[in-house]
Design a protein around this motif. Sequence first.
Motif, PDB file in Angstrom:
ATOM      1  N   PHE A 116     -35.899 -37.309 -25.404  1.00 39.59           N
ATOM      2  CA  PHE A 116     -34.786 -37.248 -24.463  1.00 39.59           C
ATOM      3  C   PHE A 116     -33.996 -38.554 -24.413  1.00 39.59           C
ATOM      4  O   PHE A 116     -32.770 -38.543 -24.294  1.00 39.59           O
ATOM      5  CB  PHE A 116     -35.281 -36.858 -23.071  1.00 39.59           C
ATOM      6  N   ASP A 117     -34.691 -39.664 -24.501  1.00 35.37           N
ATOM      7  CA  ASP A 117     -34.007 -40.967 -24.503  1.00 35.37           C
ATOM      8  C   ASP A 117     -33.047 -41.038 -25.680  1.00 35.37           C
ATOM      9  O   ASP A 117     -31.861 -41.382 -25.521  1.00 35.37           O
ATOM     10  CB  ASP A 117     -35.051 -42.083 -24.606  1.00 35.37           C
ATOM     11  N   ASP A 118     -33.539 -40.709 -26.859  1.00 31.97           N
ATOM     12  CA  ASP A 118     -32.719 -40.822 -28.067  1.00 31.97           C
ATOM     13  C   ASP A 118     -31.575 -39.810 -28.068  1.00 31.97           C
ATOM     14  O   ASP A 118     -30.426 -40.154 -28.384  1.00 31.97           O
ATOM     15  CB  ASP A 118     -33.583 -40.630 -29.313  1.00 31.97           C
ATOM     16  N   LEU A 119     -31.864 -38.562 -27.731  1.00 34.05           N
ATOM     17  CA  LEU A 119     -30.814 -37.544 -27.780  1.00 34.05           C
ATOM     18  C   LEU A 119     -29.746 -37.789 -26.712  1.00 34.05           C
ATOM     19  O   LEU A 119     -28.553 -37.577 -26.958  1.00 34.05           O
ATOM     20  CB  LEU A 119     -31.408 -36.145 -27.624  1.00 34.05           C
ATOM     21  N   TYR A 120     -30.171 -38.236 -25.545  1.00 31.63           N
ATOM     22  CA  TYR A 120     -29.190 -38.530 -24.488  1.00 31.63           C
ATOM     23  C   TYR A 120     -28.271 -39.681 -24.907  1.00 31.63           C
ATOM     24  O   TYR A 120     -27.048 -39.620 -24.708  1.00 31.63           O
ATOM     25  CB  TYR A 120     -29.905 -38.880 -23.184  1.00 31.63           C
ATOM     26  N   ASN A 121     -28.836 -40.731 -25.486  1.00 35.26           N
ATOM     27  CA  ASN A 121     -28.014 -41.850 -25.937  1.00 35.26           C
ATOM     28  C   ASN A 121     -27.033 -41.416 -27.022  1.00 35.26           C
ATOM     29  O   ASN A 121     -25.870 -41.846 -27.031  1.00 35.26           O
ATOM     30  CB  ASN A 121     -28.897 -42.987 -26.448  1.00 35.26           C
ATOM     31  N   LEU A 122     -27.477 -40.560 -27.928  1.00 30.18           N
ATOM     32  CA  LEU A 122     -26.575 -40.040 -28.967  1.00 30.18           C
ATOM     33  C   LEU A 122     -25.465 -39.195 -28.344  1.00 30.18           C
ATOM     34  O   LEU A 122     -24.308 -39.240 -28.784  1.00 30.18           O
ATOM     35  CB  LEU A 122     -27.359 -39.209 -29.982  1.00 30.18           C
ATOM     36  N   ALA A 123     -25.825 -38.419 -27.325  1.00 27.02           N
ATOM     37  CA  ALA A 123     -24.830 -37.583 -26.643  1.00 27.02           C
ATOM     38  C   ALA A 123     -23.748 -38.441 -26.004  1.00 27.02           C
ATOM     39  O   ALA A 123     -22.546 -38.145 -26.104  1.00 27.02           O
ATOM     40  CB  ALA A 123     -25.509 -36.703 -25.605  1.00 27.02           C
ATOM     41  N   LYS A 124     -24.151 -39.505 -25.341  1.00 24.94           N
ATOM     42  CA  LYS A 124     -23.199 -40.374 -24.652  1.00 24.94           C
ATOM     43  C   LYS A 124     -22.341 -41.157 -25.653  1.00 24.94           C
ATOM     44  O   LYS A 124     -21.126 -41.293 -25.476  1.00 24.94           O
ATOM     45  CB  LYS A 124     -23.932 -41.332 -23.720  1.00 24.94           C
ATOM     46  N   GLU A 125     -22.977 -41.665 -26.690  1.00 25.92           N
ATOM     47  CA  GLU A 125     -22.252 -42.439 -27.694  1.00 25.92           C
ATOM     48  C   GLU A 125     -21.191 -41.609 -28.404  1.00 25.92           C
ATOM     49  O   GLU A 125     -20.128 -42.112 -28.770  1.00 25.92           O
ATOM     50  CB  GLU A 125     -23.236 -43.000 -28.738  1.00 25.92           C
ATOM     51  N   ASN A 126     -21.469 -40.323 -28.597  1.00 32.21           N
ATOM     52  CA  ASN A 126     -20.584 -39.459 -29.375  1.00 32.21           C
ATOM     53  C   ASN A 126     -19.814 -38.450 -28.530  1.00 32.21           C
ATOM     54  O   ASN A 126     -19.135 -37.586 -29.067  1.00 32.21           O
ATOM     55  CB  ASN A 126     -21.412 -38.714 -30.434  1.00 32.21           C
ATOM     56  N   LYS A 127     -19.940 -38.576 -27.196  1.00 29.38           N
ATOM     57  CA  LYS A 127     -19.252 -37.655 -26.278  1.00 29.38           C
ATOM     58  C   LYS A 127     -19.484 -36.203 -26.714  1.00 29.38           C
ATOM     59  O   LYS A 127     -18.542 -35.401 -26.791  1.00 29.38           O
ATOM     60  CB  LYS A 127     -17.764 -37.982 -26.217  1.00 29.38           C
ATOM     61  N   ALA A 128     -20.735 -35.880 -26.974  1.00 28.23           N
ATOM     62  CA  ALA A 128     -21.078 -34.608 -27.600  1.00 28.23           C
ATOM     63  C   ALA A 128     -21.304 -33.489 -26.592  1.00 28.23           C
ATOM     64  O   ALA A 128     -21.852 -33.707 -25.509  1.00 28.23           O
ATOM     65  CB  ALA A 128     -22.332 -34.775 -28.456  1.00 28.23           C
ATOM     66  N   ASP A 129     -20.873 -32.282 -26.967  1.00 34.19           N
ATOM     67  CA  ASP A 129     -21.233 -31.075 -26.222  1.00 34.19           C
ATOM     68  C   ASP A 129     -22.675 -30.675 -26.533  1.00 34.19           C
ATOM     69  O   ASP A 129     -23.401 -30.177 -25.668  1.00 34.19           O
ATOM     70  CB  ASP A 129     -20.305 -29.909 -26.596  1.00 34.19           C
TER      71      ASP A 129
END
Length: 337
Positions: A100-113
């Motif tokens: 969750f830490d890694d995926l959340y950071n990737l989501a925020k960095e890439n403004k991902a849906d």
Amino acid sequence: MNCKISVIIPVYNVEKYLAQCLDTIVEQTLREIEIICINDDSKDFSKQILEKYRAFDDRIKIINKENGGYGAACNTGLKLAQGEYISIIEPDDFIDKNMFDDLYNLAKENKADIVKSSFYEYKDSENGAVINKINWESQYKMPDKVFTIEDYSQFIYFHPSIWSCIYKKAFLDKNNIRFVEAKGAGWVDNPFQIQTLCKAKRIFYTDKAYYYYRLTNPTSSSNIVNINNPFDRSDEVHSFLKQYKVTNENFFAFLYKRELAYIDTVLSGLSIELFDFACEKINQMITRMNKDIIYKNTLVNDYERMFYEKCKNRAGISELMYEIKKRNENIEVVNID
């Protein structure tokens, strides 16, 4: 608490695996999560296990409801979720502590849906676990930046694996994306996956694997309990695609490849009593396919074209079933003429 991820766990008769699953969720390095456990009227000790964990972790919420199936349980969780992102974890699986830490950071960095990761296939055995990482990149060029499904349509062919993703809640709500509420497991991950991939404007993929997908649970949601499931879900997917006006040829090529693989799965465990019924369903599925895409699109291989041809009639389906059962080394091999 600022809830970054709502973790939805649909629970039904999984006492053998549930503690392992919960351990890996409560031990996540990302602490700002809520854990919504939907007890779908379990008849074993799953409820007691959930209560035990809730006693020492107030992030855990337990919702006890009448049995309504996987889709209804997930929808209950989606209604209650307060997190910025949504994760759906199956209770017979488990995850890496950094997921969750890694995926959340990737989501925020890439403004991902959607952020999607690779995963491991996990098999219990007497000699220890067998773990294999999914390596899609060995066959396809995989994205290294934000993309849409039109850019990388192969994700339609891959296992839905909705549990190896996190989804932005605002994205799901805006597009009114929810699960089909079929009985049991019902293969409802299929239409959910298609809708999310088609609607998302920003998808990010990481080849790093975090999720351990257990293949050796006899009651797994991936097993075919009701022969109607793959065909009904296919009907729903095509209805959505028609409504959404999807026309991308490569998209449909990968979808057809996936549907042919589902026919293979159906035939591998088909009983003689259901053969005629299955032939009717298979014929309906095949008839809907665009033959120009089947024969002209290079993404469809020669074996799949042969498979498609044989599915056009009862004799061909019978021959396929015999070959598939023989391939799978089933004890009883019956050819129907």
